[in-house]
Write a protein that holds these residues in place. Structure first.
Motif, PDB file in Angstrom:
ATOM      1  N   ILE A   1       0.868  -1.172   0.000  1.00 55.81           N
ATOM      2  CA  ILE A   1       0.000   0.000   0.000  1.00 55.81           C
ATOM      3  C   ILE A   1       0.907   1.225   0.000  1.00 55.81           C
ATOM      4  O   ILE A   1       1.661   1.435   0.951  1.00 55.81           O
ATOM      5  N   PRO A   2       0.885   2.027  -1.070  1.00 56.25           N
ATOM      6  CA  PRO A   2       1.763   3.193  -1.148  1.00 56.25           C
ATOM      7  C   PRO A   2       1.455   4.176  -0.010  1.00 56.25           C
ATOM      8  O   PRO A   2       0.309   4.375   0.353  1.00 56.25           O
ATOM      9  N   GLY A   3       2.518   4.751   0.529  1.00 56.52           N
ATOM     10  CA  GLY A   3       2.303   5.701   1.603  1.00 56.52           C
ATOM     11  C   GLY A   3       3.547   6.496   1.950  1.00 56.52           C
ATOM     12  O   GLY A   3       3.589   7.150   2.982  1.00 56.52           O
ATOM     13  N   ARG A   4       4.557   6.455   1.130  1.00 61.20           N
ATOM     14  CA  ARG A   4       5.780   7.206   1.410  1.00 61.20           C
ATOM     15  C   ARG A   4       6.188   7.990   0.169  1.00 61.20           C
ATOM     16  O   ARG A   4       5.702   7.724  -0.931  1.00 61.20           O
ATOM     17  N   ASP A   5       7.082   8.921   0.354  1.00 59.34           N
ATOM     18  CA  ASP A   5       7.546   9.755  -0.744  1.00 59.34           C
ATOM     19  C   ASP A   5       8.542   8.977  -1.600  1.00 59.34           C
ATOM     20  O   ASP A   5       9.638   8.657  -1.139  1.00 59.34           O
ATOM     21  N   PRO A   6       8.188   8.645  -2.841  1.00 59.41           N
ATOM     22  CA  PRO A   6       9.090   7.853  -3.678  1.00 59.41           C
ATOM     23  C   PRO A   6      10.372   8.588  -4.060  1.00 59.41           C
ATOM     24  O   PRO A   6      11.341   7.964  -4.465  1.00 59.41           O
ATOM     25  N   GLU A   7      10.374   9.900  -3.916  1.00 58.50           N
ATOM     26  CA  GLU A   7      11.567  10.683  -4.257  1.00 58.50           C
ATOM     27  C   GLU A   7      12.721  10.428  -3.283  1.00 58.50           C
ATOM     28  O   GLU A   7      13.868  10.720  -3.597  1.00 58.50           O
ATOM     29  N   LYS A   8      12.433   9.866  -2.118  1.00 54.14           N
ATOM     30  CA  LYS A   8      13.454   9.646  -1.094  1.00 54.14           C
ATOM     31  C   LYS A   8      14.224   8.341  -1.287  1.00 54.14           C
ATOM     32  O   LYS A   8      15.153   8.063  -0.547  1.00 54.14           O
ATOM     33  N   PHE A   9      13.820   7.521  -2.253  1.00 53.96           N
ATOM     34  CA  PHE A   9      14.426   6.202  -2.435  1.00 53.96           C
ATOM     35  C   PHE A   9      14.861   6.007  -3.881  1.00 53.96           C
ATOM     36  O   PHE A   9      14.268   6.574  -4.795  1.00 53.96           O
ATOM     37  N   PRO A  10      15.878   5.172  -4.108  1.00 59.14           N
ATOM     38  CA  PRO A  10      16.276   4.871  -5.490  1.00 59.14           C
ATOM     39  C   PRO A  10      15.223   3.987  -6.168  1.00 59.14           C
ATOM     40  O   PRO A  10      14.443   3.313  -5.506  1.00 59.14           O
ATOM     41  N   VAL A  11      15.201   4.010  -7.483  1.00 53.68           N
ATOM     42  CA  VAL A  11      14.240   3.218  -8.251  1.00 53.68           C
ATOM     43  C   VAL A  11      14.635   1.741  -8.197  1.00 53.68           C
ATOM     44  O   VAL A  11      15.812   1.389  -8.319  1.00 53.68           O
ATOM     45  N   CYS A  12      13.650   0.889  -8.026  1.00 54.00           N
ATOM     46  CA  CYS A  12      13.855  -0.563  -8.013  1.00 54.00           C
ATOM     47  C   CYS A  12      14.485  -0.981  -9.340  1.00 54.00           C
ATOM     48  O   CYS A  12      13.949  -0.671 -10.408  1.00 54.00           O
ATOM     49  N   PRO A  13      15.621  -1.675  -9.313  1.00 54.65           N
ATOM     50  CA  PRO A  13      16.278  -2.053 -10.569  1.00 54.65           C
ATOM     51  C   PRO A  13      15.438  -2.994 -11.427  1.00 54.65           C
ATOM     52  O   PRO A  13      15.498  -2.927 -12.658  1.00 54.65           O
ATOM     53  N   ILE A  14      14.645  -3.842 -10.811  1.00 57.08           N
ATOM     54  CA  ILE A  14      13.803  -4.763 -11.589  1.00 57.08           C
ATOM     55  C   ILE A  14      12.687  -3.984 -12.275  1.00 57.08           C
ATOM     56  O   ILE A  14      12.402  -4.201 -13.456  1.00 57.08           O
ATOM     57  N   CYS A  15      12.048  -3.061 -11.547  1.00 58.10           N
ATOM     58  CA  CYS A  15      11.010  -2.216 -12.161  1.00 58.10           C
ATOM     59  C   CYS A  15      11.593  -1.425 -13.326  1.00 58.10           C
ATOM     60  O   CYS A  15      10.966  -1.299 -14.376  1.00 58.10           O
ATOM     61  N   LYS A  16      12.788  -0.891 -13.136  1.00 61.26           N
ATOM     62  CA  LYS A  16      13.426  -0.089 -14.192  1.00 61.26           C
ATOM     63  C   LYS A  16      13.700  -0.944 -15.427  1.00 61.26           C
ATOM     64  O   LYS A  16      13.454  -0.513 -16.549  1.00 61.26           O
ATOM     65  N   GLU A  17      14.186  -2.170 -15.214  1.00 58.02           N
ATOM     66  CA  GLU A  17      14.435  -3.086 -16.339  1.00 58.02           C
ATOM     67  C   GLU A  17      13.152  -3.353 -17.111  1.00 58.02           C
ATOM     68  O   GLU A  17      13.135  -3.330 -18.343  1.00 58.02           O
ATOM     69  N   ILE A  18      12.079  -3.623 -16.373  1.00 60.24           N
ATOM     70  CA  ILE A  18      10.798  -3.914 -17.012  1.00 60.24           C
ATOM     71  C   ILE A  18      10.303  -2.686 -17.763  1.00 60.24           C
ATOM     72  O   ILE A  18       9.868  -2.777 -18.915  1.00 60.24           O
ATOM     73  N   TYR A  19      10.384  -1.535 -17.117  1.00 58.18           N
ATOM     74  CA  TYR A  19       9.920  -0.289 -17.737  1.00 58.18           C
ATOM     75  C   TYR A  19      10.699   0.012 -19.020  1.00 58.18           C
ATOM     76  O   TYR A  19      10.141   0.474 -20.007  1.00 58.18           O
TER      77      TYR A  19
END
Length: 101
Positions: free
Chosen positions: A72-90
């Motif tokens: 369940i999303p609830g934090r600021d995504p700007e504070k964390f690096p992008v998931c490498p698996i999500c980036k590969e898929i994207y």
């Protein structure tokens, strides 16, 4: 017949039941870092379809990221690096795991 050893003599063994001390050296080994540890998904921002994030905000239901992580999303995504698996898929290197094409 033997005579008792002088306890102050160098190399003398302590009497049984008497005080004794010893020092041992333990070698510290650092664990090897793993690429994907349990909880690694918590350290990244994940890619999710925008409409799914809006639905989650309204309903409180979990969303599924491209990599397959459910939360369940609830934090600021700007504070964390992008998931490498999500980036590969994207970027088109893998098929999405979020159940939609």
């Amino acid at each position: 017949m033997s005579t008792p050893a002088d306890p102050n003599e160098p190399g003398a063994l302590p009497e049984p039941g008497g005080p004794s001390t010893s020092t041992a050296v333990l070698e510290r080994t650092d664990p090897e870092p793993q690429v994907a540890e349990p909880g690694d998904h918590e350290r990244f921002s994940h890619y999710v379809r925008k409409e799914k994030i809006l639905e989650s905000a309204l309903s409180g239901e979990a969303v599924r990221a491209l990599c397959g992580k459910m939360w369940i999303p609830g934090r600021d995504p700007e504070k964390f690096p992008v998931c490498p698996i999500c980036k590969e898929i994207y970027d088109g290197l893998r098929d999405p795991q979020d159940g939609e094409d």
